[in-house]
Design a protein around this motif. Structure first.
Motif, PDB file in Angstrom:
ATOM      1  N   ALA A  40       4.433  -2.160   5.653  1.00  0.00           N
ATOM      2  CA  ALA A  40       4.760  -2.507   4.268  1.00  0.00           C
ATOM      3  C   ALA A  40       5.295  -1.303   3.494  1.00  0.00           C
ATOM      4  O   ALA A  40       6.150  -1.443   2.619  1.00  0.00           O
ATOM      5  CB  ALA A  40       3.523  -3.069   3.575  1.00  0.00           C
ATOM      6  N   LEU A  41       4.817  -0.096   3.839  1.00  0.00           N
ATOM      7  CA  LEU A  41       5.220   1.115   3.125  1.00  0.00           C
ATOM      8  C   LEU A  41       6.513   1.720   3.644  1.00  0.00           C
ATOM      9  O   LEU A  41       7.189   2.465   2.918  1.00  0.00           O
ATOM     10  CB  LEU A  41       4.113   2.170   3.224  1.00  0.00           C
ATOM     11  N   ALA A  42       6.864   1.433   4.881  1.00  0.00           N
ATOM     12  CA  ALA A  42       7.929   2.163   5.560  1.00  0.00           C
ATOM     13  C   ALA A  42       9.277   2.099   4.842  1.00  0.00           C
ATOM     14  O   ALA A  42      10.047   3.059   4.874  1.00  0.00           O
ATOM     15  CB  ALA A  42       8.075   1.654   6.993  1.00  0.00           C
ATOM     16  N   ALA A  43       9.583   0.990   4.189  1.00  0.00           N
ATOM     17  CA  ALA A  43      10.867   0.858   3.483  1.00  0.00           C
ATOM     18  C   ALA A  43      10.797   1.356   2.048  1.00  0.00           C
ATOM     19  O   ALA A  43      11.754   1.197   1.289  1.00  0.00           O
ATOM     20  CB  ALA A  43      11.325  -0.601   3.503  1.00  0.00           C
ATOM     21  N   LEU A  76      -9.456   7.073   1.109  1.00  0.00           N
ATOM     22  CA  LEU A  76      -8.373   7.971   1.501  1.00  0.00           C
ATOM     23  C   LEU A  76      -7.023   7.274   1.404  1.00  0.00           C
ATOM     24  O   LEU A  76      -6.018   7.890   1.008  1.00  0.00           O
ATOM     25  CB  LEU A  76      -8.615   8.471   2.927  1.00  0.00           C
ATOM     26  N   LEU A  77      -6.983   6.004   1.754  1.00  0.00           N
ATOM     27  CA  LEU A  77      -5.753   5.222   1.648  1.00  0.00           C
ATOM     28  C   LEU A  77      -5.265   5.175   0.209  1.00  0.00           C
ATOM     29  O   LEU A  77      -4.078   5.434  -0.077  1.00  0.00           O
ATOM     30  CB  LEU A  77      -5.987   3.804   2.174  1.00  0.00           C
ATOM     31  N   LYS A 109      -5.259  -2.282  13.378  1.00  0.00           N
ATOM     32  CA  LYS A 109      -4.191  -3.260  13.117  1.00  0.00           C
ATOM     33  C   LYS A 109      -3.827  -3.280  11.646  1.00  0.00           C
ATOM     34  O   LYS A 109      -2.649  -3.270  11.271  1.00  0.00           O
ATOM     35  CB  LYS A 109      -4.633  -4.657  13.563  1.00  0.00           C
ATOM     36  N   GLN A 110      -4.858  -3.300  10.785  1.00  0.00           N
ATOM     37  CA  GLN A 110      -4.590  -3.369   9.353  1.00  0.00           C
ATOM     38  C   GLN A 110      -3.843  -2.138   8.862  1.00  0.00           C
ATOM     39  O   GLN A 110      -2.950  -2.234   8.025  1.00  0.00           O
ATOM     40  CB  GLN A 110      -5.898  -3.549   8.582  1.00  0.00           C
ATOM     41  N   ARG A 111      -4.164  -0.973   9.400  1.00  0.00           N
ATOM     42  CA  ARG A 111      -3.470   0.230   8.971  1.00  0.00           C
ATOM     43  C   ARG A 111      -2.008   0.225   9.413  1.00  0.00           C
ATOM     44  O   ARG A 111      -1.130   0.695   8.680  1.00  0.00           O
ATOM     45  CB  ARG A 111      -4.201   1.472   9.510  1.00  0.00           C
ATOM     46  N   LEU A 112      -1.722  -0.329  10.586  1.00  0.00           N
ATOM     47  CA  LEU A 112      -0.323  -0.452  11.004  1.00  0.00           C
ATOM     48  C   LEU A 112       0.435  -1.453  10.126  1.00  0.00           C
ATOM     49  O   LEU A 112       1.614  -1.252   9.812  1.00  0.00           O
ATOM     50  CB  LEU A 112      -0.246  -0.895  12.467  1.00  0.00           C
ATOM     51  N   CYS A 145       0.401   7.771   5.271  1.00  0.00           N
ATOM     52  CA  CYS A 145      -0.190   7.244   4.031  1.00  0.00           C
ATOM     53  C   CYS A 145      -1.077   6.030   4.285  1.00  0.00           C
ATOM     54  O   CYS A 145      -1.980   5.750   3.491  1.00  0.00           O
ATOM     55  CB  CYS A 145       0.906   6.887   3.031  1.00  0.00           C
ATOM     56  N   ALA A 146      -0.832   5.329   5.385  1.00  0.00           N
ATOM     57  CA  ALA A 146      -1.673   4.181   5.724  1.00  0.00           C
ATOM     58  C   ALA A 146      -2.912   4.608   6.504  1.00  0.00           C
ATOM     59  O   ALA A 146      -3.669   3.758   6.971  1.00  0.00           O
ATOM     60  CB  ALA A 146      -0.866   3.170   6.537  1.00  0.00           C
TER      61      ALA A 146
END
Length: 565
Positions: free
Chosen positions: A475-478, A499-500, A467-470, A437-438
């Motif tokens: 932030a989304l992972a949890a 797309l993000l 870097k920004q996408r990681l 999703c990122a």
């Protein structure tokens, strides 16, 4: 100093053993002049070789005991001081990590770094030196004076008369040097700050050809630190020569009095040996006072941090509307207490909706986010999350609701997986979903090892956009209830940015999104757009509404897109 010495308590057994060994070594040293006196005045006149050999062996054994016990005691002192410093540094580091943002601002980051490094070092040196000399020097001093009285009370009175002068010198120098070492540490803070700024901005400095300018600026800071250290050390350096001068004058007096009263040669020689021990003791005490001056100054700076109340108070506050994920009511805030950085901010965001925050540099965008997450407390007004005032949340409970990606966030020297998970033990499915999703999946799968690809320090082997996408994936992972993207897509191209937003909408439909951006394209599809200017919300509405009603937003659109959006 008392607060820092508490960290020595768990190692009191090691300290006690070291003190016992040091006591034994000191008593062995004190016995040597007595044996020497006995040999010269009692054995030498009789020319008894056997007795002389036995007495010599006794001196050799006493010397061996003194050396061995001193070595053991010094090792134990170093071990205790080292363990104490380790625990102190950990406690200080932990305390710093829990400090509130306002408290960090008050101390300043360079000062906290200096306290964690150089200040703890000075405390370590003060404790280690005191444990090594703190027993030996006083015992040598007191014991030496006692034994000199036993040898000749007349000669001992001469030495005793020197002690008050030495004590006075040590007291005056210590009283004046402690404030001077405080100034040295403040200058060290400035040096750390200058170095930190240069390391952080090294690329900009080189790009603008300002290396020489920064070098000159640091030279001024370094010169100030050197001057402060010179003044403090110059004063401390007076200790040894002044103490030595006083005691040497006492030695002259001993020799004169010994000649007048016709003391035996063995007594005079033993007395001179005790004088050397007393001189070394006084010099040892003077060294302790020098390192204690630095240690006391540093311990005071450390204690100030350790005694800072970092706890976040929980308050019973009125409730908001639970239908809204985020609600601000007439919120005002100032960093310095003089001028409002946020003024009368009011808005509401329903669950699952997207709010965009746009405005110029320094308009207060990041400050709004800091207030929402309670990094700072609002001076006036109320902030609600899911209908509860943020002041009623425990820190962990509140922050668990958020997923945050800042523009200038950090990545650790570890694998891609470790950076996305960040020690939260998240399911593999959540990590993969967040990476997708990122929009990070497209480059992660091309890396050697994929998610197990090791990143360099500061992720130097990735581009800015990667870097920004990681960071967004982290932030989304949890799967947070509220996602905050604080200018964290500035390095993404327009296609990836679009797309993000699409993937976020499809895969996290119930997540409330707060997007802070400089670009209109990043917020134009938001359900609510807030336009900030000088800490005030000067416009609120959809993209189309703001184009018609908000002059500032219209100007931003005109400058960035030519009015085509």
């Amino acid at each position: 100093m008392n607060r820092t010495l508490r960290y020595l308590k768990p190692y009191s057994g090691t300290v006690a053993a070291g003190l016992i060994f040091k006591f034994i070594a000191t008593m062995a040293e004190l016995s040597l002049p007595l044996v020497l006196d006995y040999i010269i005045d009692e054995i030498v006149p009789t020319k008894n070789i056997t007795s002389m050999v036995y007495a010599g062996l006794v001196m050799l054994a006493a010397a061996a005991v003194a050396v061995t016990c001193n070595i053991v005691a010094n090792r134990l002192a170093a071990k205790a001081a080292g363990n104490m410093t380790r625990d102190l540094r950990y406690a200080l580091f932990k305390k710093i990590t829990y400090l509130k943002s306002g408290q960090v601002d008050e101390f300043t980051l360079p000062s906290l770094v200096s306290r964690l490094t150089s200040d703890t070092y000075y405390v370590n040196q003060a404790v280690a030196r005191t444990l090594r000399l703190g027993v030996r020097a006083p015992i040598l001093l007191v014991g030496g004076l006692v034994f000199t009285f036993l040898l000749s009370w007349r000669l001992a009175l001469v030495l005793l008369a020197c002690i008050p002068l030495v004590v006075l010198v040590l007291f005056v120098i210590t009283a004046k040097s402690v404030p001077m070492y405080y100034r040295v540490q403040r200058s060290a803070d400035k040096s750390v700050r200058a170095m930190q700024e240069n390391i952080t901005g090294v690329r900009v400095i080189k790009a603008l050809s300002k290396t020489e300018y920064e070098a000159r600026k640091y030279e001024e800071v370094n010169a100030g630190l050197t001057a402060d250290e010179f003044r403090a050390n110059k004063l401390a350096a007076l200790t040894n020569p002044v103490v030595t001068l006083i005691l040497n004058l006492g030695l002259v007096g001993v020799i004169v009095v010994g000649a007048v009263v016709s003391s035996p040669s063995g007594t005079v020689l033993a007395f001179l040996s005790y004088f050397v021990l007393i001189l070394n003791a006084m010099l040892g005490i003077s060294k302790i006072f020098v390192v204690l001056s630095k240690g006391v100054a540093s311990a005071g700076r450390i204690t100030r941090v350790l005694e800072t109340d970092e706890s976040v108070s929980l308050e019973e506050c009125g409730s908001g509307n639970p239908d809204y994920a985020v609600e601000f009511r007439d919120v005002c805030f100032s960093y310095n207490g003089n001028e409002d950085n946020i003024e009368n901010a009011s808005f509401k965001v329903r669950r699952g909706r997207t709010v965009g925050i746009i405005g110029g540099t320094g308009s207060g965008k990041t400050t709004l986010i800091s207030l929402l997450m309670r990094f700072y407390d609002a001076d006036k007004g109320d902030i609600f999350v899911n209908g509860r005032n943020v002041r009623s949340y425990a820190s962990d409970e509140l922050h668990a609701l958020f997923g945050v990606a800042f523009q200038s966030d950090f990545l650790i020297a570890d694998t891609v997986r470790a950076n996305v998970d960040y020690f939260r033990n998240l399911p593999e499915e959540s990590i993969n979903k967040a990476v997708y999703c990122a929009c990070a999946d497209e480059f992660v799968k091309e890396l050697d090892g994929g998610l197990d690809y090791p990143l360099a320090q500061k992720a130097a082997n990735l581009s800015g956009g990667q870097k920004q996408r990681l960071l967004i994936a982290r932030a989304l992972a949890a799967e947070p209830e509220i996602l905050i993207l604080d200018d964290s897509s500035s390095a993404l191209d327009y296609a990836t940015d679009a797309l993000l937003r699409k993937r976020l909408s499809e895969n996290y439909p119930d997540c409330t999104k707060v997007i802070v951006a400089q670009r209109v394209s990043a917020v134009r599809h938001a359900d609510l757009i807030l336009v900030l200017s000088d800490g005030k919300i000067v416009g609120a509405g959809t993209h189309e509404e703001l184009k018609e009603t908000c002059e500032e937003y219209g100007q931003i659109c005109l400058v960035q897109t030519g009015g085509d959006l």
